[in-house]
Design a protein around this motif. Structure first.
Motif, PDB file in Angstrom:
ATOM      1  N   VAL A  56      39.021  43.696  40.764  1.00 39.36           N
ATOM      2  CA  VAL A  56      39.534  43.505  39.414  1.00 39.36           C
ATOM      3  C   VAL A  56      38.472  42.783  38.594  1.00 39.36           C
ATOM      4  O   VAL A  56      38.009  41.694  38.981  1.00 39.36           O
ATOM      5  CB  VAL A  56      40.846  42.680  39.427  1.00 39.36           C
ATOM      6  N   ASP A  57      38.058  43.392  37.480  1.00 43.04           N
ATOM      7  CA  ASP A  57      37.109  42.743  36.584  1.00 43.04           C
ATOM      8  C   ASP A  57      37.821  41.630  35.829  1.00 43.04           C
ATOM      9  O   ASP A  57      38.956  41.792  35.383  1.00 43.04           O
ATOM     10  CB  ASP A  57      36.534  43.748  35.586  1.00 43.04           C
ATOM     11  N   VAL A  58      37.135  40.487  35.709  1.00 38.55           N
ATOM     12  CA  VAL A  58      37.687  39.358  34.967  1.00 38.55           C
ATOM     13  C   VAL A  58      36.660  38.930  33.916  1.00 38.55           C
ATOM     14  O   VAL A  58      35.458  39.095  34.117  1.00 38.55           O
ATOM     15  CB  VAL A  58      38.050  38.175  35.900  1.00 38.55           C
ATOM     16  N   PRO A  59      37.127  38.377  32.808  1.00 35.47           N
ATOM     17  CA  PRO A  59      36.215  38.022  31.713  1.00 35.47           C
ATOM     18  C   PRO A  59      35.485  36.698  31.944  1.00 35.47           C
ATOM     19  O   PRO A  59      35.830  35.676  31.368  1.00 35.47           O
ATOM     20  CB  PRO A  59      37.139  37.937  30.495  1.00 35.47           C
ATOM     21  N   ARG A  60      34.485  36.705  32.824  1.00 35.23           N
ATOM     22  CA  ARG A  60      33.630  35.533  33.090  1.00 35.23           C
ATOM     23  C   ARG A  60      34.437  34.245  33.281  1.00 35.23           C
ATOM     24  O   ARG A  60      34.349  33.312  32.504  1.00 35.23           O
ATOM     25  CB  ARG A  60      32.599  35.361  31.993  1.00 35.23           C
ATOM     26  N   VAL A  61      35.202  34.217  34.347  1.00 32.86           N
ATOM     27  CA  VAL A  61      35.997  33.038  34.684  1.00 32.86           C
ATOM     28  C   VAL A  61      35.062  31.978  35.260  1.00 32.86           C
ATOM     29  O   VAL A  61      34.315  32.238  36.205  1.00 32.86           O
ATOM     30  CB  VAL A  61      37.098  33.407  35.704  1.00 32.86           C
ATOM     31  N   GLU A  62      35.102  30.783  34.674  1.00 36.03           N
ATOM     32  CA  GLU A  62      34.226  29.704  35.139  1.00 36.03           C
ATOM     33  C   GLU A  62      34.714  29.178  36.486  1.00 36.03           C
ATOM     34  O   GLU A  62      35.904  29.026  36.718  1.00 36.03           O
ATOM     35  CB  GLU A  62      34.210  28.569  34.121  1.00 36.03           C
ATOM     36  N   SER A  63      33.752  28.889  37.368  1.00 37.80           N
ATOM     37  CA  SER A  63      34.067  28.381  38.687  1.00 37.80           C
ATOM     38  C   SER A  63      33.095  27.270  39.061  1.00 37.80           C
ATOM     39  O   SER A  63      31.893  27.389  38.833  1.00 37.80           O
ATOM     40  CB  SER A  63      33.969  29.514  39.722  1.00 37.80           C
ATOM     41  N   GLU A  88      32.746  37.498  37.832  1.00 39.12           N
ATOM     42  CA  GLU A  88      32.739  38.763  37.094  1.00 39.12           C
ATOM     43  C   GLU A  88      33.809  39.718  37.605  1.00 39.12           C
ATOM     44  O   GLU A  88      34.423  40.437  36.825  1.00 39.12           O
ATOM     45  CB  GLU A  88      31.361  39.414  37.182  1.00 39.12           C
ATOM     46  N   ASN A  89      33.997  39.770  38.927  1.00 38.84           N
ATOM     47  CA  ASN A  89      35.095  40.555  39.488  1.00 38.84           C
ATOM     48  C   ASN A  89      35.516  39.933  40.810  1.00 38.84           C
ATOM     49  O   ASN A  89      34.785  39.162  41.417  1.00 38.84           O
ATOM     50  CB  ASN A  89      34.759  42.045  39.611  1.00 38.84           C
ATOM     51  N   ILE A  90      36.733  40.276  41.222  1.00 33.37           N
ATOM     52  CA  ILE A  90      37.313  39.628  42.398  1.00 33.37           C
ATOM     53  C   ILE A  90      38.279  40.597  43.074  1.00 33.37           C
ATOM     54  O   ILE A  90      38.867  41.455  42.416  1.00 33.37           O
ATOM     55  CB  ILE A  90      38.027  38.315  41.986  1.00 33.37           C
ATOM     56  N   ASN A  91      38.404  40.465  44.394  1.00 28.77           N
ATOM     57  CA  ASN A  91      39.454  41.163  45.133  1.00 28.77           C
ATOM     58  C   ASN A  91      39.936  40.239  46.239  1.00 28.77           C
ATOM     59  O   ASN A  91      39.569  39.064  46.276  1.00 28.77           O
ATOM     60  CB  ASN A  91      38.980  42.530  45.646  1.00 28.77           C
ATOM     61  N   SER A 116      40.336  28.977  38.226  1.00 26.43           N
ATOM     62  CA  SER A 116      41.702  29.202  37.799  1.00 26.43           C
ATOM     63  C   SER A 116      41.822  30.615  37.243  1.00 26.43           C
ATOM     64  O   SER A 116      41.001  31.038  36.432  1.00 26.43           O
ATOM     65  CB  SER A 116      42.079  28.172  36.727  1.00 26.43           C
ATOM     66  N   LEU A 117      42.836  31.351  37.707  1.00 23.21           N
ATOM     67  CA  LEU A 117      43.146  32.692  37.208  1.00 23.21           C
ATOM     68  C   LEU A 117      44.616  32.727  36.836  1.00 23.21           C
ATOM     69  O   LEU A 117      45.467  32.356  37.653  1.00 23.21           O
ATOM     70  CB  LEU A 117      42.912  33.752  38.289  1.00 23.21           C
ATOM     71  N   ASN A 118      44.933  33.150  35.627  1.00 20.48           N
ATOM     72  CA  ASN A 118      46.329  33.240  35.165  1.00 20.48           C
ATOM     73  C   ASN A 118      47.096  31.944  35.432  1.00 20.48           C
ATOM     74  O   ASN A 118      48.209  31.962  35.953  1.00 20.48           O
ATOM     75  CB  ASN A 118      47.050  34.417  35.821  1.00 20.48           C
ATOM     76  N   ASP A 119      46.494  30.835  35.113  1.00 21.83           N
ATOM     77  CA  ASP A 119      47.097  29.506  35.275  1.00 21.83           C
ATOM     78  C   ASP A 119      47.390  29.143  36.733  1.00 21.83           C
ATOM     79  O   ASP A 119      48.198  28.265  37.008  1.00 21.83           O
ATOM     80  CB  ASP A 119      48.381  29.380  34.437  1.00 21.83           C
ATOM     81  N   GLU A 120      46.757  29.819  37.663  1.00 25.70           N
ATOM     82  CA  GLU A 120      46.857  29.475  39.089  1.00 25.70           C
ATOM     83  C   GLU A 120      45.498  28.933  39.527  1.00 25.70           C
ATOM     84  O   GLU A 120      44.472  29.582  39.323  1.00 25.70           O
ATOM     85  CB  GLU A 120      47.194  30.711  39.932  1.00 25.70           C
ATOM     86  N   ASP A 121      45.488  27.738  40.116  1.00 27.25           N
ATOM     87  CA  ASP A 121      44.244  27.141  40.601  1.00 27.25           C
ATOM     88  C   ASP A 121      43.982  27.574  42.040  1.00 27.25           C
ATOM     89  O   ASP A 121      44.899  27.592  42.876  1.00 27.25           O
ATOM     90  CB  ASP A 121      44.330  25.617  40.531  1.00 27.25           C
ATOM     91  N   PHE A 122      42.723  27.901  42.306  1.00 31.45           N
ATOM     92  CA  PHE A 122      42.317  28.323  43.642  1.00 31.45           C
ATOM     93  C   PHE A 122      41.157  27.467  44.118  1.00 31.45           C
ATOM     94  O   PHE A 122      40.276  27.099  43.338  1.00 31.45           O
ATOM     95  CB  PHE A 122      41.893  29.797  43.640  1.00 31.45           C
ATOM     96  N   LEU A 161      46.047  38.979  41.092  1.00 31.70           N
ATOM     97  CA  LEU A 161      45.222  40.173  40.896  1.00 31.70           C
ATOM     98  C   LEU A 161      46.076  41.359  40.455  1.00 31.70           C
ATOM     99  O   LEU A 161      45.662  42.147  39.607  1.00 31.70           O
ATOM    100  CB  LEU A 161      44.455  40.514  42.174  1.00 31.70           C
ATOM    101  N   TYR A 162      47.270  41.471  41.010  1.00 32.14           N
ATOM    102  CA  TYR A 162      48.183  42.535  40.605  1.00 32.14           C
ATOM    103  C   TYR A 162      48.550  42.384  39.123  1.00 32.14           C
ATOM    104  O   TYR A 162      48.533  43.358  38.365  1.00 32.14           O
ATOM    105  CB  TYR A 162      49.428  42.504  41.490  1.00 32.14           C
ATOM    106  N   GLN A 163      48.842  41.150  38.707  1.00 31.64           N
ATOM    107  CA  GLN A 163      49.181  40.892  37.299  1.00 31.64           C
ATOM    108  C   GLN A 163      47.997  41.225  36.388  1.00 31.64           C
ATOM    109  O   GLN A 163      48.172  41.846  35.330  1.00 31.64           O
ATOM    110  CB  GLN A 163      49.596  39.425  37.103  1.00 31.64           C
ATOM    111  N   LEU A 164      46.791  40.826  36.792  1.00 30.59           N
ATOM    112  CA  LEU A 164      45.597  41.125  35.993  1.00 30.59           C
ATOM    113  C   LEU A 164      45.355  42.624  35.898  1.00 30.59           C
ATOM    114  O   LEU A 164      44.956  43.138  34.849  1.00 30.59           O
ATOM    115  CB  LEU A 164      44.371  40.433  36.581  1.00 30.59           C
TER     116      LEU A 164
END
Length: 173
Positions: A56-63, A88-91, A116-122, A161-164
């Motif tokens: 899943v491509d993501v818009p440059r999520v900072e990590s 940049e992308n994740i699975n 953090s993706l969709n307000d979930e911290d990893f 990832l499903y939601q994204l």
């Protein structure tokens, strides 16, 4: 002798007729459908060329990335060093990120990723798998493979990832 010539001529005529009627044409193989695919009940294939989940491509999520362990004494000073990367992308099995920080990837390197993706911290551990230096910029692109992911974190990541992917698909429509 005349009989042999006539027999050869007859054979040639028979083959010509068969060719014209299409008897020697190969029948196209049936196109496989989704129903023909083998049903998988277990985990996906471990073959290195089989992607085990959708990227899943993501818009440059900072990590925030922390180097946990480098297997070589020469680079031990980099242990516990942290830097910022942009996913940049994740699975479910790994991700691709870019950074200005250039890590010696030829060594066995374990990192920790905090994002953090969709307000979930990893907070996931990963092994550096590959590196590509961009010619057009100073950024370096890395591919990492997740290690030691708990079932709870895997389920949370799968849900996000499903939601994204749903959001991405809806934008494409």
């Amino acid at each position: 002798m005349v009989y042999i010539v006539w027999a050869e001529a007859l054979i040639i005529v028979v083959f010509a007729v068969m060719i014209m009627k299409g008897l020697f044409k190969r029948k196209p193989a049936a196109t496989p459908s989704a129903d023909d695919a083998p049903k998988r009940s277990g985990p996906p294939s471990n073959h290195p060329y089989v992607q085990r989940s959708l990227r899943v491509d993501v818009p440059r999520v900072e990590s925030k990335i922390i180097i946990i362990d480098i297997d070589t004494k020469r680079f031990k000073a980099l242990n516990q060093k942290y830097f910022i990367g942009y996913i940049e992308n994740i699975n479910l099995t790994g991700l691709k990120f870019s950074s200005e920080y250039n890590i010696p990837i030829q060594e066995n390197i374990t990192i920790s990723l905090h994002f953090s993706l969709n307000d979930e911290d990893f907070d996931l551990h990963a092994r550096m798998a590959r590196k590509h230096e961009e010619l057009s910029s100073s950024a370096v692109v890395y591919g990492v493979e997740f290690i030691e992911v708990s079932e709870k974190n895997r389920e949370r990541l799968a849900r996000v990832l499903y939601q994204l992917q749903i959001v991405t698909n809806n934008k494409a429509l």
